[in-house]
Design a protein around this motif. Structure first.
Motif, PDB file in Angstrom:
ATOM      1  N   ASN A  13      -0.910  -6.348  10.626  1.00  0.00           N
ATOM      2  CA  ASN A  13      -1.752  -6.223   9.446  1.00  0.00           C
ATOM      3  C   ASN A  13      -1.067  -6.780   8.207  1.00  0.00           C
ATOM      4  O   ASN A  13      -1.666  -6.819   7.144  1.00  0.00           O
ATOM      5  N   GLU A  32       1.841   2.854  -2.522  1.00  0.00           N
ATOM      6  CA  GLU A  32       0.754   2.003  -2.061  1.00  0.00           C
ATOM      7  C   GLU A  32      -0.287   1.886  -3.169  1.00  0.00           C
ATOM      8  O   GLU A  32      -0.700   2.887  -3.747  1.00  0.00           O
ATOM      9  N   TYR A 118      -0.692  -6.149   2.644  1.00  0.00           N
ATOM     10  CA  TYR A 118      -1.176  -5.896   3.994  1.00  0.00           C
ATOM     11  C   TYR A 118      -2.612  -5.393   3.978  1.00  0.00           C
ATOM     12  O   TYR A 118      -3.139  -5.007   2.942  1.00  0.00           O
ATOM     13  N   TRP A 119      -3.229  -5.419   5.163  1.00  0.00           N
ATOM     14  CA  TRP A 119      -4.579  -4.898   5.355  1.00  0.00           C
ATOM     15  C   TRP A 119      -4.490  -3.440   5.766  1.00  0.00           C
ATOM     16  O   TRP A 119      -3.678  -3.071   6.608  1.00  0.00           O
ATOM     17  N   LYS A 120      -5.330  -2.615   5.182  1.00  0.00           N
ATOM     18  CA  LYS A 120      -5.487  -1.232   5.621  1.00  0.00           C
ATOM     19  C   LYS A 120      -6.979  -1.039   5.826  1.00  0.00           C
ATOM     20  O   LYS A 120      -7.734  -0.936   4.862  1.00  0.00           O
ATOM     21  N   GLN A 121      -7.387  -1.037   7.076  1.00  0.00           N
ATOM     22  CA  GLN A 121      -8.779  -1.112   7.492  1.00  0.00           C
ATOM     23  C   GLN A 121      -9.360  -2.398   6.910  1.00  0.00           C
ATOM     24  O   GLN A 121      -8.914  -3.469   7.266  1.00  0.00           O
ATOM     25  N   LYS A 125      -4.017  -3.937   0.524  1.00  0.00           N
ATOM     26  CA  LYS A 125      -3.131  -3.018  -0.189  1.00  0.00           C
ATOM     27  C   LYS A 125      -1.824  -3.727  -0.508  1.00  0.00           C
ATOM     28  O   LYS A 125      -1.399  -4.630   0.210  1.00  0.00           O
TER      29      LYS A 125
END
Length: 162
Positions: A13, A32, A118-121, A125
């Motif tokens: 991710n 975050e 990065y991807w969070k769902q 983020k």
């Protein structure tokens, strides 16, 4: 019976890492934060066209902004929109986090830099770090420790073989 996720994600991710931050700074705390993006920026992030190695966080009017990051636009993605790859992007943090970071920067000489993107769902983020700069001798000590760890691993590997 547990519900299984049918999506198989290829790869990680992580979109971009700031490797130099770990070398240049002591990381005191990680936070975050969300990132306010335009449509063409999301498309370029999906393609992995981001660079945060020269970026840092600035505070203006009680808000936090990511300054110096570069998201390269895709050729086919945005022909009708004027793309600014190095525009300042707003970080989405709670008021408590903003106040805490601003006070630490003002009083104790900390800096805030992005560590990872990065991807969070389905959301992008940014992991930002509250950091203090390293001196040259601190960097040399880290390099020595890292080389010694590699040497120890090499010795142990050869010892178990023979």
């Amino acid at each position: 019976m547990s519900k299984k996720n049918s999506k198989n994600k290829a790869g990680s991710n992580t979109i971009a890492l700031n490797r130099s931050a770990r070398h240049e700074y002591f990381i005191e705390e990680k936070i975050e934060a969300g990132l306010s993006l335009q449509g063409w920026e999301v498309k370029s992030l999906r393609a992995g066209k981001a660079n945060i190695s020269e970026a840092y966080v600035i505070f203006r009017d009680g808000e936090a902004y990511l300054f110096g990051s570069s998201f390269l636009p895709l050729q086919a993605a945005s022909s009708h929109v004027v793309c600014d790859p190095t525009r300042t992007r707003k970080l989405l943090l709670s008021r408590r986090e903003l106040d805490k970071l601003e006070s630490l920067i003002a009083r104790q000489g900390y800096t805030v830099v992005p560590l990872a993107l990065y991807w969070k769902q389905c959301w992008v983020k940014v992991e930002i770090g509250l950091v203090k700069g390293k001196k040259e001798h601190d960097k040399r000590e880290d390099t020595k420790a890292r080389e010694w760890d590699r040497e120890k691993a090499r010795i142990m590997k050869n010892k178990h073989r023979g």
